[in-house]
Design a protein around this motif. Structure first.
Motif, mmCIF file in Angstrom:
data_model
loop_
_atom_site.group_PDB
_atom_site.id
_atom_site.type_symbol
_atom_site.label_atom_id
_atom_site.label_comp_id
_atom_site.label_asym_id
_atom_site.label_seq_id
_atom_site.Cartn_x
_atom_site.Cartn_y
_atom_site.Cartn_z
ATOM 1 N N VAL A 7 0.858 -1.178 0.000
ATOM 2 C CA VAL A 7 0.000 0.000 0.000
ATOM 3 C C VAL A 7 0.898 1.233 0.000
ATOM 4 C CG1 VAL A 7 -1.766 1.240 1.284
ATOM 5 C CG2 VAL A 7 -1.789 -1.246 1.219
ATOM 6 N N ALA A 8 0.604 2.174 -0.891
ATOM 7 C CA ALA A 8 1.416 3.386 -1.006
ATOM 8 C C ALA A 8 1.261 4.242 0.248
ATOM 9 C CB ALA A 8 0.982 4.179 -2.234
ATOM 10 N N GLU A 9 2.278 5.064 0.503
ATOM 11 C CA GLU A 9 2.201 5.944 1.660
ATOM 12 C C GLU A 9 1.125 6.999 1.464
ATOM 13 O OE1 GLU A 9 5.739 7.701 3.110
ATOM 14 O OE2 GLU A 9 6.900 5.882 2.844
ATOM 15 N N ARG A 10 0.933 7.422 0.237
ATOM 16 C CA ARG A 10 -0.091 8.427 -0.067
ATOM 17 C C ARG A 10 -1.140 7.806 -0.974
ATOM 18 N NH1 ARG A 10 1.083 13.876 0.838
ATOM 19 N NH2 ARG A 10 3.102 14.165 1.788
ATOM 20 N N GLN A 11 -2.374 8.284 -0.818
ATOM 21 C CA GLN A 11 -3.469 7.747 -1.616
ATOM 22 C C GLN A 11 -4.442 8.870 -1.943
ATOM 23 O OE1 GLN A 11 -5.907 4.706 0.277
ATOM 24 N NE2 GLN A 11 -5.773 3.560 -1.634
ATOM 25 N N ARG A 12 -5.055 8.782 -3.117
ATOM 26 C CA ARG A 12 -6.064 9.772 -3.513
ATOM 27 C C ARG A 12 -7.189 9.783 -2.482
ATOM 28 N NH1 ARG A 12 -6.982 11.058 -9.406
ATOM 29 N NH2 ARG A 12 -9.125 11.286 -8.682
ATOM 30 N N ILE A 13 -7.675 10.969 -2.174
ATOM 31 C CA ILE A 13 -8.703 11.085 -1.131
ATOM 32 C C ILE A 13 -10.014 10.430 -1.549
ATOM 33 C CG2 ILE A 13 -9.540 13.359 -1.834
ATOM 34 C CD1 ILE A 13 -9.664 13.960 1.251
ATOM 35 N N ASP A 14 -10.354 10.485 -2.839
ATOM 36 C CA ASP A 14 -11.609 9.859 -3.267
ATOM 37 C C ASP A 14 -11.536 8.347 -3.137
ATOM 38 O OD1 ASP A 14 -9.770 9.731 -5.367
ATOM 39 O OD2 ASP A 14 -11.306 9.860 -6.923
ATOM 40 N N LEU A 28 -19.337 9.376 -5.938
ATOM 41 C CA LEU A 28 -19.923 10.160 -4.850
ATOM 42 C C LEU A 28 -18.832 10.791 -3.989
ATOM 43 C CD1 LEU A 28 -22.896 7.918 -3.682
ATOM 44 C CD2 LEU A 28 -23.016 10.092 -4.891
ATOM 45 N N ALA A 29 -17.734 10.092 -3.814
ATOM 46 C CA ALA A 29 -16.604 10.648 -3.066
ATOM 47 C C ALA A 29 -16.034 11.858 -3.808
ATOM 48 C CB ALA A 29 -15.534 9.590 -2.862
ATOM 49 N N GLN A 30 -15.917 11.759 -5.125
ATOM 50 C CA GLN A 30 -15.411 12.878 -5.920
ATOM 51 C C GLN A 30 -16.346 14.077 -5.813
ATOM 52 O OE1 GLN A 30 -15.079 11.020 -9.741
ATOM 53 N NE2 GLN A 30 -13.079 10.129 -9.291
ATOM 54 N N THR A 31 -17.647 13.830 -5.872
ATOM 55 C CA THR A 31 -18.631 14.909 -5.752
ATOM 56 C C THR A 31 -18.550 15.572 -4.387
ATOM 57 O OG1 THR A 31 -20.096 13.705 -7.242
ATOM 58 C CG2 THR A 31 -21.081 15.451 -5.923
ATOM 59 N N LEU A 32 -18.381 14.775 -3.341
ATOM 60 C CA LEU A 32 -18.273 15.295 -1.980
ATOM 61 C C LEU A 32 -17.051 16.202 -1.849
ATOM 62 C CD1 LEU A 32 -19.626 14.853 0.888
ATOM 63 C CD2 LEU A 32 -17.795 13.238 1.298
ATOM 64 N N VAL A 33 -15.938 15.776 -2.413
ATOM 65 C CA VAL A 33 -14.702 16.555 -2.329
ATOM 66 C C VAL A 33 -14.835 17.840 -3.147
ATOM 67 C CG1 VAL A 33 -12.249 16.572 -2.890
ATOM 68 C CG2 VAL A 33 -13.272 14.545 -1.872
ATOM 69 N N GLU A 34 -15.347 17.732 -4.369
ATOM 70 C CA GLU A 34 -15.468 18.907 -5.234
ATOM 71 C C GLU A 34 -16.429 19.940 -4.662
ATOM 72 O OE1 GLU A 34 -16.622 17.100 -8.898
ATOM 73 O OE2 GLU A 34 -14.550 16.639 -9.478
ATOM 74 N N ALA A 35 -17.412 19.499 -3.903
ATOM 75 C CA ALA A 35 -18.374 20.416 -3.287
ATOM 76 C C ALA A 35 -17.793 21.137 -2.078
ATOM 77 C CB ALA A 35 -19.632 19.660 -2.887
ATOM 78 N N GLY A 36 -16.607 20.748 -1.643
ATOM 79 C CA GLY A 36 -15.962 21.427 -0.520
ATOM 80 C C GLY A 36 -16.388 20.923 0.836
ATOM 81 N N LYS A 53 -2.199 11.052 3.642
ATOM 82 C CA LYS A 53 -1.174 10.156 4.166
ATOM 83 C C LYS A 53 -1.529 9.782 5.593
ATOM 84 C CE LYS A 53 1.938 13.877 5.661
ATOM 85 N NZ LYS A 53 0.945 14.911 5.646
ATOM 86 N N ILE A 54 -0.825 8.813 6.124
ATOM 87 C CA ILE A 54 -1.070 8.354 7.484
ATOM 88 C C ILE A 54 -0.842 9.514 8.446
ATOM 89 C CG2 ILE A 54 -0.248 6.781 9.280
ATOM 90 C CD1 ILE A 54 0.465 4.823 7.016
ATOM 91 N N GLY A 55 -1.799 9.714 9.346
ATOM 92 C CA GLY A 55 -1.716 10.792 10.325
ATOM 93 C C GLY A 55 -2.527 12.014 9.964
ATOM 94 N N ASP A 56 -3.007 12.116 8.723
ATOM 95 C CA ASP A 56 -3.833 13.258 8.328
ATOM 96 C C ASP A 56 -5.163 13.228 9.065
ATOM 97 O OD1 ASP A 56 -1.967 14.325 6.625
ATOM 98 O OD2 ASP A 56 -2.939 13.638 4.777
#
Length: 136
Positions: A7-14, A28-36, A53-56
């Protein structure tokens, strides 16, 4: 496990929101993020490609409640709930306790309003001569 890709250390939020079962689909995750409605470490994010990333610390404004999460791991797939909950730590306050309504406080029909009951219909029918009332 030897067969799984690391598993990568960083991953797309969606992707991460989808893997953690916070949303039903990645779109739906993309829509949630784009809506702020998503903030990472106190800053609003508007791009679904933003990496976490881990800890965010994530703050989500979902339809029915607000959620505060700490990223514990990146996901490799959308698995069962037991697997998904290992990817985050939930710091959300418990949902507000709604008071239970008693039978008297619940919505009740006023007598005489709405459709007549079977008993009411029979009483009305007995008054009308064409429906079995006093035909004599």
């Amino acid at each position: 496990m030897p067969g799984e890709p690391p598993v990568a250390e960083r991953q797309r939020i969606d992707k991460w929101l989808f893997y953690t079962r916070m949303v039903k689909s990645r779109s739906l995750a993309q829509t949630l993020v784009e809506a702020g409605h998503v903030a990472v470490n106190g800053r609003k994010v508007h791009q679904p490609s933003h990496n976490v990333k881990i800890g965010d610390r994530l703050e989500l404004k979902l339809e029915r409640r607000d959620v505060i999460l700490i990223v514990r791991d990146g996901g490799a797939r959308r698995g069962p709930y037991e697997e998904a909950r290992l990817l985050y730590e939930d710091l959300s306050p418990p949902p507000e306790e709604r008071p239970r309504l008693t039978a008297l406080e619940q919505a009740q029909r006023q007598p005489g309003s709405g459709r007549p009951t079977k008993r009411d219909r029979r009483a009305l029918d007995s008054l009308r001569p064409d429906f079995g009332g006093d035909e004599k």
